[in-house]
Design a protein around this motif. Structure first.
Motif, mmCIF file in Angstrom:
data_model
loop_
_atom_site.group_PDB
_atom_site.id
_atom_site.type_symbol
_atom_site.label_atom_id
_atom_site.label_comp_id
_atom_site.label_asym_id
_atom_site.label_seq_id
_atom_site.Cartn_x
_atom_site.Cartn_y
_atom_site.Cartn_z
ATOM 1 N N PRO A 272 0.809 -1.236 0.000
ATOM 2 C CA PRO A 272 0.000 0.000 0.000
ATOM 3 C C PRO A 272 0.835 1.275 0.000
ATOM 4 C CG PRO A 272 -0.924 -1.619 1.499
ATOM 5 C CD PRO A 272 0.372 -2.183 1.047
ATOM 6 N N ALA A 273 1.983 1.244 0.674
ATOM 7 C CA ALA A 273 2.803 2.452 0.743
ATOM 8 C C ALA A 273 3.439 2.799 -0.598
ATOM 9 C CB ALA A 273 3.902 2.268 1.802
ATOM 10 N N LEU A 274 3.479 1.822 -1.527
ATOM 11 C CA LEU A 274 4.145 2.048 -2.811
ATOM 12 C C LEU A 274 3.194 1.884 -3.992
ATOM 13 C CD1 LEU A 274 7.456 0.035 -2.160
ATOM 14 C CD2 LEU A 274 7.083 2.486 -1.881
ATOM 15 N N ASP A 275 1.891 1.848 -3.734
ATOM 16 C CA ASP A 275 0.964 1.594 -4.844
ATOM 17 C C ASP A 275 0.549 2.859 -5.588
ATOM 18 O OD1 ASP A 275 -0.876 2.849 -3.210
ATOM 19 O OD2 ASP A 275 -2.227 1.129 -3.039
ATOM 20 N N GLY A 276 1.070 4.022 -5.188
ATOM 21 C CA GLY A 276 0.809 5.246 -5.922
ATOM 22 C C GLY A 276 -0.353 6.077 -5.407
ATOM 23 N N ARG A 277 -1.037 5.620 -4.371
ATOM 24 C CA ARG A 277 -2.127 6.440 -3.823
ATOM 25 C C ARG A 277 -1.592 7.799 -3.373
ATOM 26 N NH1 ARG A 277 -6.659 2.946 -2.328
ATOM 27 N NH2 ARG A 277 -6.013 0.787 -2.639
ATOM 28 N N ALA A 278 -0.348 7.759 -2.871
ATOM 29 C CA ALA A 278 0.278 9.007 -2.443
ATOM 30 C C ALA A 278 1.526 9.274 -3.284
ATOM 31 C CB ALA A 278 0.640 8.925 -0.962
ATOM 32 N N PRO A 296 -1.232 0.397 -10.346
ATOM 33 C CA PRO A 296 -1.631 -0.780 -11.132
ATOM 34 C C PRO A 296 -2.961 -0.578 -11.855
ATOM 35 C CG PRO A 296 -0.772 -1.475 -9.001
ATOM 36 C CD PRO A 296 -0.901 0.023 -8.950
ATOM 37 N N GLU A 297 -3.918 0.071 -11.204
ATOM 38 C CA GLU A 297 -5.199 0.321 -11.867
ATOM 39 C C GLU A 297 -5.037 1.306 -13.026
ATOM 40 O OE1 GLU A 297 -8.160 1.474 -9.054
ATOM 41 O OE2 GLU A 297 -8.057 -0.410 -7.923
ATOM 42 N N ALA A 298 -4.143 2.258 -12.870
ATOM 43 C CA ALA A 298 -3.890 3.214 -13.958
ATOM 44 C C ALA A 298 -3.252 2.510 -15.150
ATOM 45 C CB ALA A 298 -2.993 4.342 -13.458
ATOM 46 N N ILE A 299 -2.332 1.581 -14.881
ATOM 47 C CA ILE A 299 -1.741 0.799 -15.968
ATOM 48 C C ILE A 299 -2.822 -0.021 -16.668
ATOM 49 C CG2 ILE A 299 -0.182 -1.125 -16.482
ATOM 50 C CD1 ILE A 299 1.665 -0.060 -14.279
ATOM 51 N N LEU A 330 7.624 -3.506 -11.521
ATOM 52 C CA LEU A 330 8.413 -4.408 -10.673
ATOM 53 C C LEU A 330 9.709 -3.732 -10.228
ATOM 54 C CD1 LEU A 330 7.989 -7.746 -12.682
ATOM 55 C CD2 LEU A 330 7.117 -7.303 -10.393
ATOM 56 N N TRP A 331 10.388 -3.089 -11.180
ATOM 57 C CA TRP A 331 11.661 -2.438 -10.845
ATOM 58 C C TRP A 331 11.445 -1.301 -9.853
ATOM 59 C CZ3 TRP A 331 13.247 2.642 -11.728
ATOM 60 C CH2 TRP A 331 14.597 2.909 -11.491
ATOM 61 N N ALA A 332 10.431 -0.475 -10.080
ATOM 62 C CA ALA A 332 10.192 0.677 -9.205
ATOM 63 C C ALA A 332 9.950 0.224 -7.768
ATOM 64 C CB ALA A 332 8.997 1.482 -9.719
ATOM 65 N N VAL A 333 9.134 -0.819 -7.591
ATOM 66 C CA VAL A 333 8.762 -1.262 -6.244
ATOM 67 C C VAL A 333 9.856 -2.105 -5.605
ATOM 68 C CG1 VAL A 333 7.117 -2.667 -4.932
ATOM 69 C CG2 VAL A 333 6.294 -1.140 -6.744
ATOM 70 N N LYS A 338 10.010 2.630 -4.769
ATOM 71 C CA LYS A 338 9.238 3.836 -5.052
ATOM 72 C C LYS A 338 7.967 3.446 -5.803
ATOM 73 C CE LYS A 338 11.356 7.699 -6.185
ATOM 74 N NZ LYS A 338 12.201 8.719 -6.860
ATOM 75 N N ALA A 339 6.958 4.306 -5.666
ATOM 76 C CA ALA A 339 5.756 4.125 -6.478
ATOM 77 C C ALA A 339 6.062 4.527 -7.911
ATOM 78 C CB ALA A 339 4.609 4.972 -5.927
ATOM 79 N N LEU A 340 5.375 3.918 -8.859
ATOM 80 C CA LEU A 340 5.575 4.265 -10.263
ATOM 81 C C LEU A 340 5.292 5.741 -10.510
ATOM 82 C CD1 LEU A 340 5.243 2.219 -13.275
ATOM 83 C CD2 LEU A 340 3.527 3.995 -13.274
ATOM 84 N N SER A 341 4.285 6.274 -9.813
ATOM 85 C CA SER A 341 3.917 7.684 -9.996
ATOM 86 C C SER A 341 4.824 8.626 -9.204
ATOM 87 C CB SER A 341 2.460 7.913 -9.588
ATOM 88 O OG SER A 341 2.218 7.404 -8.288
ATOM 89 N N SER A 342 5.907 8.089 -8.643
ATOM 90 C CA SER A 342 6.891 8.931 -7.955
ATOM 91 C C SER A 342 8.234 8.956 -8.676
ATOM 92 C CB SER A 342 7.121 8.419 -6.520
ATOM 93 O OG SER A 342 5.951 8.520 -5.744
ATOM 94 N N LEU A 343 8.310 8.313 -9.840
ATOM 95 C CA LEU A 343 9.592 8.216 -10.545
ATOM 96 C C LEU A 343 10.009 9.564 -11.126
ATOM 97 C CD1 LEU A 343 9.160 4.817 -12.432
ATOM 98 C CD2 LEU A 343 10.369 5.257 -10.286
ATOM 99 N N THR A 344 11.325 9.820 -11.056
ATOM 100 C CA THR A 344 11.907 11.059 -11.563
ATOM 101 C C THR A 344 12.732 10.777 -12.815
ATOM 102 O OG1 THR A 344 13.918 10.780 -10.259
ATOM 103 C CG2 THR A 344 12.076 11.909 -9.190
#
Length: 674
Positions: A272-278, A296-299, A330-333, A338-344
Motif C-alpha cells: 500500500p505504501a508504494l501503490d501510488g495512492r500518495a 496498477p489500476e492506472a496501468i 516491478l523495478w520501481a517497487v 518507489k511508487a511508479l507515480s513517484s519516478l523522476t
C-alpha cells in the motif's frame, strides 16, 4: 587444460540401510532394490545392484573407520554367504524312524542321536540333542548367523551415526542414481531445489528437454521427491500430475501465489505504501478523468485503451505494452522502493542502466509461461533497438497518464532515447532460397503423425502468407473463403483468401495456396470433420488446431468444449488451438534440427532462426523472385504483411546483400571499373 569438476560423494539415507539389512537376512537382491532404492530413479539390472552394494559397503566401512572402529569396518565388509549354514539335523522322531529305533526307549534313542550328532561337533556348528517328545531343542547359533546378527547391530549403530535427510541445496548426485544425476546436471539441473523448480515450472513433461531421461525415470524421481517432501520442505505441485492440456486456467493460476516478488503484473502485490495512492507526482483527484485509485489500476486503464475491441483477450500490442509496464512497475517497487507515480528523470536513467545489465535473478527463457514459477520479466540485457522500443512505450504510458490527469509530469519526456541506426527489415534474419529448400525437403520427410503434419502445416502457412505468429494462431476455418477470379489467360479459376485481423485491429485479406487449404481439409476429414474447410460444421476450428487421432472414439482430454458453433454443427467438441508459445518452440526445435545436417554459416543461421524469420523470408523471397520467376508486386507483399506504409515493405528489397553486390558489380564493369 580445463580442470574437471570435483565429484561430490553420494549421501547415505535410511533406504540404503534398509536395503542392506534385507540383503544381510538373505532376501532377494532385485526385490530388495525395488522395495528400498527404486525411487532413486534408475532401472537396475543385477550389475547396477551389485555395484551399488559394493559402494554402500565401502561407505559403511569408511564411516566406521572414521569413528575409530576398525573391527566394525571389517565386519561390515564380511559376506555372510562365505560361512555355510549348518546342515539341517533331524528331529529325534525322524532320527528314530530313519535308524529303526521306534521300539527303543527315549533314553536309548537320545544316546544314539548324541553319538550321531555330538553337541559342539562339526566345527562348532553342532546342535544340542532334541528335547523329549520328538521336538528339536534350542539350536546354538552358527557362525554365519552370528555374523548376520552382528552386522545388523552394526548397521543400526551406523544409521544413527551417518544417515542423512535430503536438503534443498544438496546436489542431485548426492541422492539420485549416478547415471541419472549426470544427465540432470548436463541439462542444468544441479540441486534438488533446481529439480523441484524445473518440475513445477514446466509441468508433467518436465523431463522431455533432458536427454536420456524418459517417462519411467521421471516418474521415479517424482515419487522420490514426494516421499521426501516433508524433510525437504519442497512441494511438487498437483499440476505436475496431469498433462498440460488437461489443466484448467484455475489450476494454473494457483501454481504461483500472488506476492510482492518477481511476479507477472496480474499476480504482483504492490505494498500500500508504494501503490501510488500518495505518489509524488499524482495530480489532484478532482482533475483526473480516470477512476484508477493507484498505479496498477492506472496501468490497467492504459492497457484497456489499446484494446482492439475483441473481448477480454489481450491483443499482441497490449501484451507488448503490458510487458514494458510490468517491468517498470516491478523495478520501481522491488529495486527502487518507489511508487511508479513517484519516478523522476534520474530514476528513468537508472532504469535504462538496469535494462542494459539486469541481475540474473530477473532473467529467464522467454518460453516459460506466466503461470510458471520459472517465469521472469526479462531474458537478458536489452539490445539498443529493444531498449529504444521499451522507453518509447513507457514514454507513451506516462503521456497517457498525464492526458487523463493522473500524474503531473512525464519523466520519460526529457530523456534522450538511445540512438537508432535503421537497418533493412529482416536484415540477417532472412533465410536464403537454398536454406528454405533444405527445410522443405526435411518437412517432406516428417513422420506421418498428427504432430508432424501440424508442424509441416504451420511452417508452410507462415512462409506462404507472411503472417505474424499471433495472427496465424488466431485464424479459424471460417476465415477462409473460396474465390472465383479470372486468370491471366482469361479463364476462370478458383483459389482461397484468408481474412486476418492484425495490429491495431486492421483487417486484411491474404491469398492462400490451394494445396495448403486442401491439406487442411484432409486433416479435418481424418478427424471426423467435413473436408470442405469453409463448411458450417468446421466453424470455430483454428487453422493451427491440435487434432488428436483418438477423437472419433469419444471424448478426449485434448479437446475442449467449443464456442457457439451454431445449430448446423454436428459436433460439440473442438480441437484445442495450438498456442503461440507451443508453435514457436516447435519451430525453433525443428530449425535447430535442420541445422544439424548443414555446415558453417548455414548451420549457424538456422540455429538462430525463429518463426518471425519465415515472415521476413516471405517478404524478401516474394519481392526478389526466384530465377525465372516474376517478383511479386510491392503492394501485394505490403498487404500480405499488413504494413500501414509501402515504405516499410520496401525495406525488404534491401535484405539480399549478395544480390545487391552482384547488381552493382555489373554497373561498375559497365563504367570500366576494375
Amino acid at each position: 587444460m580445463r580442470k574437471a569438476a570435483p565429484v561430490l560423494p553420494r549421501k547415505l539415507h535410511g533406504g540404503h540401510f534398509a536395503f542392506m539389512r534385507a540383503l544381510a537376512q538373505g532376501l532377494d537382491e532385485r526385490a530388495s532394490w525395488d522395495r528400498y532404492l527404486r525411487l532413486e530413479g534408475e532401472h537396475a539390472d543385477l550389475r547396477t545392484v551389485r555395484r551399488t552394494i559394493a559402494w554402500i559397503r565401502d561407505e559403511f566401512a569408511a564411516a566406521a573407520r572414521r569413528e575409530n572402529k576398525p573391527g566394525t569396518a571389517r565386519l561390515i565388509l564380511l559376506d555372510p554367504d562365505r560361512f555355510a549354514a549348518a546342515p539341517k539335523q533331524p528331529t529325534l522322531a525322524e532320527f528314530a524312524a530313519e535308524r529303526g529305533l521306534e521300539d527303543f526307549s527315549e533314553a536309548e534313542q537320545l544316546e544314539a542321536y548324541e553319538e550321531a550328532y555330538p553337541p559342539g561337533g562339526q566345527g562348532g556348528r553342532g546342535k544340542a540333542a532334541p528335547g523329549r517328545g520328538g521336538q528339536g531343542g534350542a539350536v546354538p547359533p552358527t557362525r554365519r548367523s552370528r555374523v548376520i546378527a552382528r552386522q545388523l547391530e552394526a548397521l543400526r549403530w551406523l544409521q544413527d551415526l551417518v544417515a542423512q535427510d535430503p536438503r534443498p541445496g544438496d546436489r542431485v548426485s548426492a541422492w539420485l542414481n549416478p547415471t541419472l544425476a549426470k544427465r540432470l546436471e548436463r541439462a542444468g539441473v544441479t540441486t534438488l531445489l533446481n529439480l523441484v523448480e524445473r518440475i513445477n515450472g514446466i509441468g508433467a513433461r518436465w523431463w522431455v528437454p533432458v536427454p536420456g531421461v524418459g517417462e519411467l525415470k521421471a516418474s521415479r524421481v517424482l515419487e522420490w521427491l514426494q516421499a521426501n517432501e516433508a524433510v525437504l520442505g519442497l512441494r511438487v505441485g498437483r499440476h505436475v500430475l496431469q498433462p498440460r492440456s488437461q489443466l484448467t486456467p484455475v489450476v494454473l493460476a494457483g501454481v504461483v501465489p500472488a506476492a510482492t516478488a518477481l511476479r507477472p503484473f496480474e499476480k504482483f502485490l504492490v505494498p500500500p505504501a508504494l501503490d501510488g495512492r500518495a505518489g509524488g507526482f499524482r495530480a489532484p483527484l478532482e482533475q483526473s478523468v480516470l477512476l484508477a485509485r493507484n498505479d496498477p489500476e492506472a496501468i490497467g486503464a492504459w492497457l484497456a485503451s489499446k484494446s482492439a475491441g475483441r473481448g477480454n483477450a489481450l491483443s499482441a500490442t497490449q501484451r507488448a505494452y503490458r510487458k514494458e509496464a510490468e517491468r517498470l512497475l516491478l523495478w520501481a517497487v522491488l529495486e527502487r522502493q518507489k511508487a511508479l507515480s513517484s519516478l523522476t528523470v534520474e530514476d528513468v536513467n537508472g532504469y535504462r542502466s538496469f535494462l542494459a545489465d539486469p541481475p540474473a535473478a530477473w532473467c529467464g527463457p522467454r518460453h516459460h509461461q506466466r503461470w510458471s514459477p520459472l517465469w521472469r520479466p526479462l531474458e537478458g540485457p536489452l539490445s539498443a533497438v529493444a531498449l529504444r522500443h521499451a522507453l518509447t512505450i513507457l514514454k507513451g504510458l506516462f503521456a497517457f497518464l498525464m492526458s487523463q490527469g493522473y500524474v503531473t509530469g512525464n519523466p520519460f519526456a526529457a530523456f534522450a532515447l538511445p540512438s537508432h541506426s535503421p537497418r533493412p527489415l529482416g536484415s540477417r534474419r532472412t533465410l536464403t532460397f537454398s536454406q528454405w529448400d533444405h527445410i522443405e525437403a526435411l518437412l517432406d520427410q516428417q513422420v506421418d503423425t498428427e504432430a508432424g503434419r501440424r508442424l509441416r502445416r504451420a511452417m508452410r502457412w507462415l512462409y506462404a502468407t507472411g503472417l505474424r505468429l499471433a495472427e496465424i494462431t488466431s485464424v479459424k476455418c471460417e476465415d477462409l473463403e473460396k474465390i472465383d477470379y479470372r486468370a491471366t489467360d482469361g479463364t476462370m479459376a478458383t483459389d482461397w483468401m484468408l481474412s486476418v485481423v492484425g495490429k491495431g485491429g486492421r483487417s486484411r485479406e491474404v491469398p492462400i495456396p490451394r494445396d495448403l487449404v486442401d491439406e487442411l481439409g484432409d486433416e479435418l476429414a481424418r478427424h471426423g470433420f467435413e473436408r470442405e474447410v469453409s463448411a458450417p460444421g468446421n466453424r470455430g476450428i483454428r487453422v493451427m488446431a491440435r487434432f488428436h487421432t483418438g477423437f472419433e472414439s469419444g471424448f478426449n482430454s485434448d479437446f475442449v468444449v467449443g464456442l457457439d458453433t451454431g445449430p448446423q454443427c454436428p459436433l460439440s467438441w473442438r480441437p484445442v488451438p495450438w498456442s503461440a508459445s507451443g508453435l514457436y518452440q516447435a519451430i525453433k526445435a525443428f530449425l535447430a534440427h535442420a541445422a544439424d545436417s548443414l555446415e558453417g554459416s548455414d548451420a549457424q543461421h538456422l540455429k538462430e532462426a525463429s518463426t518471425h524469420w519465415l515472415r521476413h523470408s516471405h517478404a524478401s523471397h516474394a519481392l526478389q523472385g526466384r530465377a525465372g520467376q516474376t517478383p511479386v508486386p510491392l503492394q501485394v507483399v505490403q498487404n500480405n504483411l499488413g504494413h500501414a506504409s509501402v515504405g516499410t515493405t520496401s525495406l525488404y528489397l534491401m535484405t539480399e546483400r549478395d544480390e545487391r553486390i552482384r547488381a552493382m558489380r555489373g554497373f561498375w564493369h559497365s563504367r570500366g571499373a576494375p
